[in-house]
Design an enzyme around this catalytic site. Sequence first.
Site, short mmCIF file in Angstrom:
data_model
loop_
_atom_site.label_atom_id
_atom_site.label_comp_id
_atom_site.label_asym_id
_atom_site.label_seq_id
_atom_site.Cartn_x
_atom_site.Cartn_y
_atom_site.Cartn_z
N GLY A 11 0.83 -1.21 0.00
CA GLY A 11 0.00 0.00 0.00
C GLY A 11 0.86 1.25 0.00
N ARG A 72 1.17 -4.98 -5.59
CA ARG A 72 1.20 -6.24 -4.83
C ARG A 72 1.56 -7.29 -5.86
NH1 ARG A 72 -2.64 -3.43 -1.41
NH2 ARG A 72 -1.53 -3.30 0.57
N ASP A 103 4.82 -4.48 6.34
CA ASP A 103 5.46 -5.71 6.80
C ASP A 103 5.46 -6.82 5.75
OD1 ASP A 103 2.75 -6.06 7.08
OD2 ASP A 103 2.91 -7.26 8.91
N THR A 125 3.74 3.13 5.60
CA THR A 125 2.32 2.75 5.68
C THR A 125 1.59 3.75 6.57
OG1 THR A 125 0.77 1.18 6.69
CG2 THR A 125 3.03 1.02 7.42
N ASP A 127 -0.82 3.10 8.37
CA ASP A 127 -1.42 2.40 9.53
C ASP A 127 -0.62 2.51 10.82
OD1 ASP A 127 -3.50 1.63 7.93
OD2 ASP A 127 -2.71 -0.37 7.51
N ASP A 129 1.63 0.56 11.89
CA ASP A 129 1.50 -0.76 12.52
C ASP A 129 2.75 -1.63 12.39
OD1 ASP A 129 1.39 -1.19 9.82
OD2 ASP A 129 -0.32 -2.53 9.87
N ARG A 171 -6.99 -1.85 9.31
CA ARG A 171 -7.57 -3.20 9.35
C ARG A 171 -7.30 -3.87 10.69
NH1 ARG A 171 -5.26 -5.85 4.38
NH2 ARG A 171 -4.64 -3.73 3.95
P1 ADP Z 1 2.57 -4.23 2.67
O1 ADP Z 1 4.03 -4.20 2.34
O2 ADP Z 1 1.93 -2.89 2.57
O3 ADP Z 1 2.31 -4.95 3.98
P2 ADP Z 1 1.64 -6.59 1.20
O4 ADP Z 1 1.42 -7.40 2.43
O5 ADP Z 1 0.62 -6.64 0.14
O6 ADP Z 1 1.85 -5.04 1.51
O7 ADP Z 1 3.06 -7.04 0.60
C1 ADP Z 1 3.57 -6.44 -0.57
C2 ADP Z 1 4.22 -7.47 -1.44
O8 ADP Z 1 5.33 -8.07 -0.74
C3 ADP Z 1 3.37 -8.67 -1.83
O9 ADP Z 1 2.53 -8.41 -2.91
C4 ADP Z 1 4.42 -9.71 -2.19
O10 ADP Z 1 4.94 -9.48 -3.46
C5 ADP Z 1 5.50 -9.42 -1.16
N1 ADP Z 1 5.36 -10.33 -0.01
C6 ADP Z 1 4.53 -10.22 1.04
N2 ADP Z 1 4.66 -11.25 1.89
C7 ADP Z 1 5.59 -12.07 1.35
C8 ADP Z 1 6.18 -13.32 1.72
N3 ADP Z 1 5.82 -13.95 2.85
N4 ADP Z 1 7.12 -13.85 0.90
C9 ADP Z 1 7.49 -13.23 -0.23
N5 ADP Z 1 6.97 -12.05 -0.64
C10 ADP Z 1 6.04 -11.48 0.13
#
Ligand code: ADP
Length: 319
Positions: A11, A72, A103, A125, A127, A129, A171
């Site tokens: 995000g 994502r 995260d 982010t 959030d 968080d 969330r």
């Molecule tokens: P944020 O970074 O805002 O928490 P996401 O949780 O959507 O957003 O994570 C962003 C991107 O990071 C995901 O679309 C994916 O490509 C990568 N990612 C997230 N978790 C994992 C994981 N456990 N292993 C590998 N890549 C990951």
Amino acid sequence: MKRIGVLTSGGDAPGMNAAIRAVVRKAIYEGLEVVGIFHGYQGLIDGNMEVLNLGSVGDIIQRGGTKLYSARCPEFRTEEGQQKAIEQLKANGIEGLVIIGGDGSYRGSMTLTKNGFPCVGIPGTIDNDIPGTDYTLGFDTALNTVIDCIDKIRDTATSHDRTFIVEVMGRDAGDLALWAGLAGGAETIIIPEVKMNMEEVVERLKSGTSRGKKHSIIIVAEGVMSGSEFAAKLMEHANIETRVSVLGHIQRGGSPTGRDRVLASMFGARAVEVLIAGSGGRAVGIQNHQVIDYDMNEAFEKSEVFDQNMYQLSKELSI
Ligand code: ADP
């Protein structure tokens, strides 16, 4: 280390551009080359990247969103996807990476660090968080956006003696709702960290009305339920009519506040320093007004203590 990469992922958040600028300028100042990778991990897999120079990051410190775009990328969660990303890093001579995101983005970067490409995370982010840092990039801007909206809603709420429900983002974390509720003088704040008590909500609304309050503002973090669900519950429970405002993606945009720009500048510079020192698997943050870097694994421990005192204060001040 001669060449590093930078990407924004997950995000988006105001201040990401200011962080990109800081990473690029600090790296060049230190004699490194910087490659900007577009669309997060998807761009890394696809080789969608270009070398950034001092001018590439001009005129972006004040802009919301991210010049590198964010995405994502489900493919990066797979071993094949990660392998493709590693091939691209090798082919483009990128020896280390700065990852700006939440995260999820941090988790993704751990796989690269484990494969010999040190990554440093910058918490981006709204959030707020991410464990290990008192503030994340974008939180302050989003907070001010929500406060501005609450102030405007308050004007019309007063004119019509209305009760408003304002749904804000969050969330799993209620920081944005809590801080905005406290700063916006909300009567009630509903957040994921505190079990909702409808009797108490109704009681507070009624006691406010009986002492002559002209309006009431209820902040609901989206993680608990939607604003309209909450409105239906209030109606069902106590026949209280409300209006609902869903702030939505407005909260993710806008020019970063001074605080977020300063934070972004300091985070970006520290991330580059950590890479130059040869460390990966680390995250930068701020604790007690000091910029720090720490083991990224700590950012996955969802043990962040909820600020019970702030929640209590918001209740005491809105009687
Ligand atoms: P944020 O970074 O805002 O928490 P996401 O949780 O959507 O957003 O994570 C962003 C991107 O990071 C995901 O679309 C994916 O490509 C990568 N990612 C997230 N978790 C994992 C994981 N456990 N292993 C590998 N890549 C990951």
